[in-house]
Design an enzyme around this catalytic site. Structure first.
Site, mmCIF file in Angstrom:
data_model
loop_
_atom_site.group_PDB
_atom_site.id
_atom_site.type_symbol
_atom_site.label_atom_id
_atom_site.label_comp_id
_atom_site.label_asym_id
_atom_site.label_seq_id
_atom_site.Cartn_x
_atom_site.Cartn_y
_atom_site.Cartn_z
ATOM 1 N N HIS A 27 123.437 109.473 -40.783
ATOM 2 C CA HIS A 27 123.546 108.896 -42.133
ATOM 3 C C HIS A 27 124.967 109.007 -42.687
ATOM 4 C CE1 HIS A 27 122.740 107.855 -46.272
ATOM 5 N NE2 HIS A 27 123.039 109.078 -46.678
ATOM 6 N N GLU A 53 124.684 119.531 -51.180
ATOM 7 C CA GLU A 53 123.275 119.461 -51.579
ATOM 8 C C GLU A 53 122.345 119.985 -50.480
ATOM 9 O OE1 GLU A 53 120.228 115.960 -53.109
ATOM 10 O OE2 GLU A 53 122.386 115.629 -53.157
ATOM 11 N N ASP A 54 122.702 119.754 -49.206
ATOM 12 C CA ASP A 54 121.765 120.007 -48.114
ATOM 13 C C ASP A 54 122.158 121.149 -47.173
ATOM 14 O OD1 ASP A 54 120.268 117.943 -49.082
ATOM 15 O OD2 ASP A 54 121.022 116.451 -47.682
ATOM 16 N N ASP A 81 121.404 74.026 -54.116
ATOM 17 C CA ASP A 81 122.542 74.824 -53.646
ATOM 18 C C ASP A 81 122.066 76.062 -52.890
ATOM 19 O OD1 ASP A 81 121.500 75.780 -55.960
ATOM 20 O OD2 ASP A 81 123.407 76.270 -56.909
ATOM 21 N N ASP A 131 125.982 105.049 -49.810
ATOM 22 C CA ASP A 131 124.845 105.943 -49.544
ATOM 23 C C ASP A 131 123.528 105.218 -49.805
ATOM 24 O OD1 ASP A 131 123.368 108.453 -49.235
ATOM 25 O OD2 ASP A 131 123.209 108.443 -51.416
ATOM 26 N N HIS A 181 129.308 113.708 -48.223
ATOM 27 C CA HIS A 181 128.652 113.544 -49.526
ATOM 28 C C HIS A 181 127.354 114.337 -49.674
ATOM 29 C CE1 HIS A 181 126.310 110.505 -47.291
ATOM 30 N NE2 HIS A 181 125.397 110.639 -48.229
#
Length: 756
Positions: free
Chosen positions: A74, A102-103, A286, A165, A98
């Protein structure tokens, strides 16, 4: 902050050391700077990207996505998306990192020591709020969005990482539960796709919209997809002939360096137009458009003349977004002409304009130190400044109101008017002079006394049109009127009017809020409760700074009495629990197992069989699918002397059993004893906090549900997983039990297990 730590003690010899698929550009970064991987604050771009990936690879090692893929796939995909839109190495590095705070176990100060304050700031901006107990998903969503917008105001590049993300998560969303897919897709369509559009990142916007459309409107998506595919060959042939004709005409006019290509409209755009105009697919002409890329600005208008000379223009369809750019920076000439027997849309722009249309803010970086918008881009980010200003004040205490305002504010402006100095201001359709005044500055709106539109005095409620020159007349004695709320169109103006009213009538609203609270709680001990720590925490939970702010919000109606009382009860309960050392979730689960082991098994009644037709026969309920009364069942005769096994009809084990060994059976509801209970297994994903299992067990106990077994699995930085075995009367009681647990604030997901 820790001393300059080394990221990796051993040397990476090549990109093959990682033994996972890597993009070619990342392989090159690793192979060109292997000896430098592990240095703190790497100076050159290749080493920065290789080191950021290396740290993410090691921190996420052993972690897997729901799909079963290694989690590092990821961050690699996010970084790859950021590189595709031309983001800087610092932003790409943040893409790799990123999720690490958090993880994983790394902290923000450690991350800053490794990669510097710029990367730390970007990662911090996209990290969700942790350690806070929210009462519902709306509150959690609102608070995380507040945090993101505040981070964007400090460094707009935060949103590039967030959008990349979200895009990769949407691409891989099919492995999640359907309910979770719907929730994420709706948030994507209402917030993230419009946010990408606001920042001019067309490439992200189109794909986010189509992916959300596929989940939220699956039937419409398939129908339009089939319609587009069916007419593709005919459309491509017609476009090819039109392109060849235009190329020859442009060359004859001396415009040799023009590139023309045909592009299909994205599916969500076609569907939106069908819905807005109430038309069928064949009535939308269109579905595809021509794009002409020219070398310079002058050639744009010369090419337009050639197009209009070659084909008949459709009146009212020409738009000059070069002379009057969209607020997100988009520039192009748009026109519609009658092509080869059908209307066709044509866009004309320079290569630089095309880059801006595709990649938005990432295409032309004009930022000061720290990533804040440069002075030339003030108007472009005016909506962000106003949103952040408002959310920092009392007016943003209601989470539903805040989310509603974000959704409205993120959508494109449709009316463009001019200030007396000739500056362009974008507003929503139906906007009035009051909306215009508040868009310029809140103080101009608060002291608006009158308005001149095209040099004529007009009522404040007059709707503005494209091209109007608007001059606001102010007065020191003028102030907002609540009547303005009846005709303003912009949420920013509406919120500012309410905010002024609350501030100017603050004493009155505080007293009104106090009276409402006292009427419900009673006079005795009221003042002590009002000044208690519990009430202060309730104010904080409502995004307010003090108890007086909370009372004012209650008096004005920004929060409800029900919200305050519920949160107050919860805070008092938590304080009482904290006075003694709370039991861990694992201890609570062990107590249940111990209690189960000491109890003798229940004696089942032999008076009547709960399965019709099996009276006196030896049977058992299949452990593979755990059937419950109320569910369709089937009996199977076991080989040998093992009696009959009862399965759910949809149990996959039944498929392999010959029909000759299958028995048609059903529940004998009348003969099932009132005290008879049946086992069912549940798996619950929850926010990992002390006491959450006890809260779930209390909720089950209140409903008369016995729990015979409980197991808890935890991983640092991840949600906890709780497996329960509950005793229920039938499938209806199980459904009600699942719904009660799902309604709890800490519960992220719940599913029945052990049913194949």
């Amino acid at each position: 902050m820790p001393d300059e730590p080394q990221l990796r003690p051993e040397i990476v010899s090549s990109s093959d050391d990682y033994a996972i698929p890597l993009p070619v550009w990342l392989k090159n970064c690793i192979d060109q700077a292997p000896n430098a991987i592990g240095e703190s604050c790497p100076a050159d771009s290749d080493t920065l990207l290789a080191s950021a990936f290396d740290l993410a690879f090691r921190l996420h090692k052993g972690q897997f996505r729901v799909s079963g893929d290694p989690y590092i796939s990821h961050p690699i995909a996010v970084a790859d998306l950021l590189r595709d839109i031309g983001a800087s190495p610092t932003v790409i590095a943040a893409g790799f990192l990123h999720d690490v705070v958090e993880d994983t176990s790394i902290t923000l100060p450690e991350l800053e020591a490794y990669f510097g304050s710029e990367v730390r700031g970007l990662v911090e901006g996209v990290t969700k709020l942790g350690g806070i107990h929210f009462t519902n998903r709306t509150e959690a969503q609102a608070e995380n969005l507040r945090k993101m917008f505040l981070a964007m105001a400090r460094d707009i590049r935060v949103v590039l990482v967030k959008l990349a993300d979200r895009l990769h998560n949407m691409r891989t969303i099919e492995v999640l539960q359907p309910a979770k897919q719907q929730r994420i897709a709706l948030e994507t369509r209402e917030i993230y796709a419009p946010l990408a559009n606001r920042l001019g990142i067309g490439r992200f916007k189109w794909e986010l919209e189509d992916l959300a459309f596929k989940l939220l409107e699956p039937e419409s998506y398939k129908k339009i997809q089939q319609e587009v595919a069916t007419k593709r060959s005919e459309r491509e042939k017609r476009l090819h002939l039109t392109i060849e004709l235009l190329k020859n005409r442009l060359i004859n006019a001396g415009l040799n360096d023009c590139n023309i290509d045909g592009r299909p409209k994205h599916l969500f755009g076609i569907w939106s137009k069908m819905e807005k105009q109430d038309k069928e697919f064949h009535e939308i002409y269109d579905v595809a458009a021509l794009r002409i890329i020219v070398p310079n600005l002058e050639t744009c208008y010369r090419a337009l003349a050639v197009v209009h000379d070659t084909f008949r223009p459709i009146p009212g369809r020409f738009k000059d977004y070069i002379g009057l750019p969209k607020p997100n920076g988009y520039q192009s000439l748009h026109t519609a002409v009658i092509g080869r027997h059908r209307p066709i849309e044509v866009q004309i722009r320079t290569q630089e304009m095309h880059q801006v249309a595709e990649f938005g803010i990432a295409a032309h970086w004009k930022y000061k130190e720290g990533g804040s918008p440069a002075s030339g881009n003030t108007e472009r980010f005016n909506w962000l400044r106003q949103l952040v200003d408002w959310q920092q004040e009392e007016g943003s205490s209601d989470h539903n109101d805040y989310l509603s305002s974000i959704k409205e504010d993120l959508f494109d402006e449709e009316v463009f008017v001019f200030t007396p100095k000739g500056d362009v201001v974008g507003l929503r359709k139906g906007s009035t002079a009051i909306d215009f005044a508040y868009r310029i500055h809140s103080e101009i709106g608060n002291h608006c006394h009158g308005v001149r539109i095209n040099d004529k005095l007009c009522p404040l409620a007059t709707a503005l049109n494209n091209g109007d020159f608007v001059e606001v007349v102010t007065s020191n004695t003028a102030h907002p009127s609540l009547d303005w709320l009846n005709f303003v169109a912009m949420p920013t103006a509406r919120n500012r009017i309410r905010q002024w009213y609350k501030v100017s009538h603050r004493d009155e609203t505080i007293q009104r809020g106090k009276d409402l609270l006292e009427r419900d709680l009673g006079r005795q001990g009221f003042d002590t409760l009002l000044n208690s720590e519990a009430m202060t925490k309730v104010a904080t939970r409502c995004n307010l700074k003090s108890t007086d702010d909370l009372l004012a919000a209650l008096g004005f109606g920004a929060v409800t009495l029900h919200q305050i009382l519920n949160r107050l009860q919860e805070e008092i309960r938590l304080q009482n629990m904290n006075q003694v050392s709370p039991e861990t979730n694992a201890k609570v689960a062990q107590d249940i197992s111990d209690r189960r082991d000491t109890l003798s098994p229940n004696k089942t009644s032999t008076k009547a069989s709960p399965i019709m037709g099996l009276e006196g026969l030896d049977y058992r309920l299949g452990g593979c699918c755990s059937p419950l009364p109320g569910e369709d069942i089937l009996g199977t005769v076991a080989l040998g002397n093992h009696g009959i096994t009862i399965h759910r009809q949809d149990c996959i084990n039944v498929e392999n059993i010959p029909i000759a060994r299958q028995l048609t059976v059903k529940w004998n509801e009348k003969s099932i004893q009132q005290e008879t209970k049946f086992s069912a297994k549940l798996r619950i994903e929850v926010i990992d906090r002390v006491g959450v299992l006890k809260d779930i067990l209390m909720r089950l106990s209140d409903s008369g549900i016995n729990v015979s077994d409980a197991r808890v699995q935890t991983a640092y930085g991840k949600p906890a997983c709780i497996d329960l075995k509950v005793e229920v009367k039938n499938s209806n009681q199980l459904t009600m039990t699942i719904n009660k647990i799902r309604a709890m604030a800490d519960v992220l997901d719940i599913a029945r297990t052990g049913i194949n």
